[in-house]
Design an enzyme around this catalytic site. Structure first.
Site, mmCIF file in Angstrom:
data_model
loop_
_atom_site.group_PDB
_atom_site.id
_atom_site.type_symbol
_atom_site.label_atom_id
_atom_site.label_comp_id
_atom_site.label_asym_id
_atom_site.label_seq_id
_atom_site.Cartn_x
_atom_site.Cartn_y
_atom_site.Cartn_z
ATOM 1 N N PHE A 115 0.826 -1.218 0.000
ATOM 2 C CA PHE A 115 0.000 0.000 0.000
ATOM 3 C C PHE A 115 0.862 1.270 0.000
ATOM 4 O O PHE A 115 0.592 2.217 0.751
ATOM 5 C CB PHE A 115 -0.948 0.033 1.202
ATOM 6 C CG PHE A 115 -2.099 -0.924 1.149
ATOM 7 C CD1 PHE A 115 -2.397 -1.647 0.012
ATOM 8 C CD2 PHE A 115 -2.913 -1.106 2.277
ATOM 9 C CE1 PHE A 115 -3.472 -2.529 -0.019
ATOM 10 C CE2 PHE A 115 -3.987 -1.980 2.257
ATOM 11 C CZ PHE A 115 -4.266 -2.701 1.113
ATOM 12 N N SER A 175 -5.608 -7.671 0.554
ATOM 13 C CA SER A 175 -4.198 -7.625 0.164
ATOM 14 C C SER A 175 -3.397 -8.507 1.115
ATOM 15 O O SER A 175 -3.578 -8.427 2.330
ATOM 16 C CB SER A 175 -3.661 -6.196 0.229
ATOM 17 O OG SER A 175 -2.248 -6.208 0.105
ATOM 18 N N ASN A 246 -8.503 -10.633 -5.455
ATOM 19 C CA ASN A 246 -7.185 -10.033 -5.281
ATOM 20 C C ASN A 246 -6.114 -11.051 -5.676
ATOM 21 O O ASN A 246 -6.421 -12.073 -6.290
ATOM 22 C CB ASN A 246 -7.020 -9.586 -3.813
ATOM 23 C CG ASN A 246 -6.166 -8.335 -3.671
ATOM 24 O OD1 ASN A 246 -5.120 -8.207 -4.297
ATOM 25 N ND2 ASN A 246 -6.617 -7.414 -2.832
#
Length: 336
Positions: A115, A175, A246
């Site tokens: 991120f 994630s 994802n």
């Protein structure tokens, strides 16, 4: 477009350096006559989903344009919608480099970016400047140094700031590169988060007199029982959409190939079949109550059709776009 030549040059560089160089060039030409080199004529194939009207069913997946730097450039290429982020309340550097690897033989990528982004305020300014007329989704997450038990606070902070500027909002709880994040996909933690998200959505709807749909992005590494529980939670909390999937942590799919043992999430062609199977199972559990945005290994018209046949209303690309370039957008949208 001469993407095959550009790709050959870019693939000589470190993946993250290639990404940064590409973005610098895209920002330089956007809004100038040189934009001609990236602009494509794409068929209009409107789709209504989550109460929104999309120009066509193909979008850019989150993760490529984390800060919303190149919204207009990707719009010129013909995407029906663009999802930017993942963005967090505060800027953060992400994980140590190198953190992005090409599995060229399998047309895959492994990333452990973590991120990295310049923070939600910077992203909002970029969205406000963008001239793109399509739907912009904004994908939000928690800062790495926010304890997972307080993670929902980060999502609510982001919602407050992006709500008037977002076409839809994606809650990224899948994630693999933020410690503890995936635990928010399960049980009471998920219910607690979704309840807070829906309450905040209601408050902001009243404040802005505008309903912005909320989607939840899930992982491919879920058992059938976990998928059933997640689907049940999404329905009970009236979530507007699900994004599947994802990246995967299952490296058996690229065993023996260069970089296959690198830590991080695997995307691209290796995750294609698993992602489609998750969409199929999720679609059965959601029973048309919640639409699905399908993502994971779409690298051809055939792969796009498979996602839609499995139950996706919209689709997104990322790794396939890296390997095949803007022509993939045209091939999919014009023939789907």
């Amino acid at each position: 477009m001469c993407y095959p030549l550009a790709r050959k040059a870019l693939f000589q560089l470190d993946p993250e350096h290639a990404h940064e160089l590409t973005f610098r060039q895209l920002k330089r030409i956007t809004g100038t006559p040189f934009e001609f080199f990236i602009r494509q004529s794409i068929a209009t194939k409107p789709v209504t989903c989550m109460g929104l009207s999309f120009k066509n069913p193909l979008g850019l997946a989150a993760g490529l344009d984390k800060d919303g730097d190149c919204i207009d450039a990707f719009g010129a290429m013909g995407f029906g919608f663009i999802e930017i982020g993942t963005v967090t309340p505060r800027a953060q550097a992400g994980n140590d480099k190198p953190r992005l690897f090409r599995i060229v033989e399998a047309e895959g990528l492994i990333n452990r970016m973590g991120f990295n982004n310049l923070g939600v305020d910077n992203l909002v300014e970029n969205v406000k400047k963008a001239k793109y007329g399509g739907v912009i989704g904004i994908n939000i997450g928690k800062n790495k140094d926010t304890p997972v038990e307080h993670g929902k606070d980060d999502y609510l902070i982001c919602m407050d700031k992006i709500y008037p500027h977002a076409g839809y909002i994606t809650i990224n709880i899948s994630s693999p590169n933020t410690p503890g994040l995936r635990t928010l996909q399960y049980g009471e933690a998920l219910d607690d988060l979704l309840s807070a998200i829906k309450n905040k959505q209601g408050e902001l709807q009243q404040k802005y007199q505008k309903y912005v749909p909320v989607a939840v992005k899930i992982a491919p590494d879920l058992s059938e029982e976990e998928l059933i529980q997640i689907a049940d939670s999404l329905i009970r909390h009236n979530i507007d959409g699900a994004i599947a999937t994802n990246t995967t942590l299952d490296k058996r799919l690229v065993e023996g190939l260069n970089y296959c043992q690198q830590a991080g999430g695997l995307s691209g062609r290796p995750v294609q079949l698993r992602s489609t199977e998750v969409i199929r199972q999720l679609s059965q559990e959601l029973r048309d109550k919640i639409p699905i945005i399908g993502v994971g290994g779409i690298d051809s018209l055939t792969a796009a059709r498979e996602k839609i046949a499995a139950g996706a209303s919209l689709i997104q690309i990322f790794s396939g776009f890296i390997y095949h370039g803007p022509k993939l957008i045209k091939d999919i949208v014009n023939h789907i």
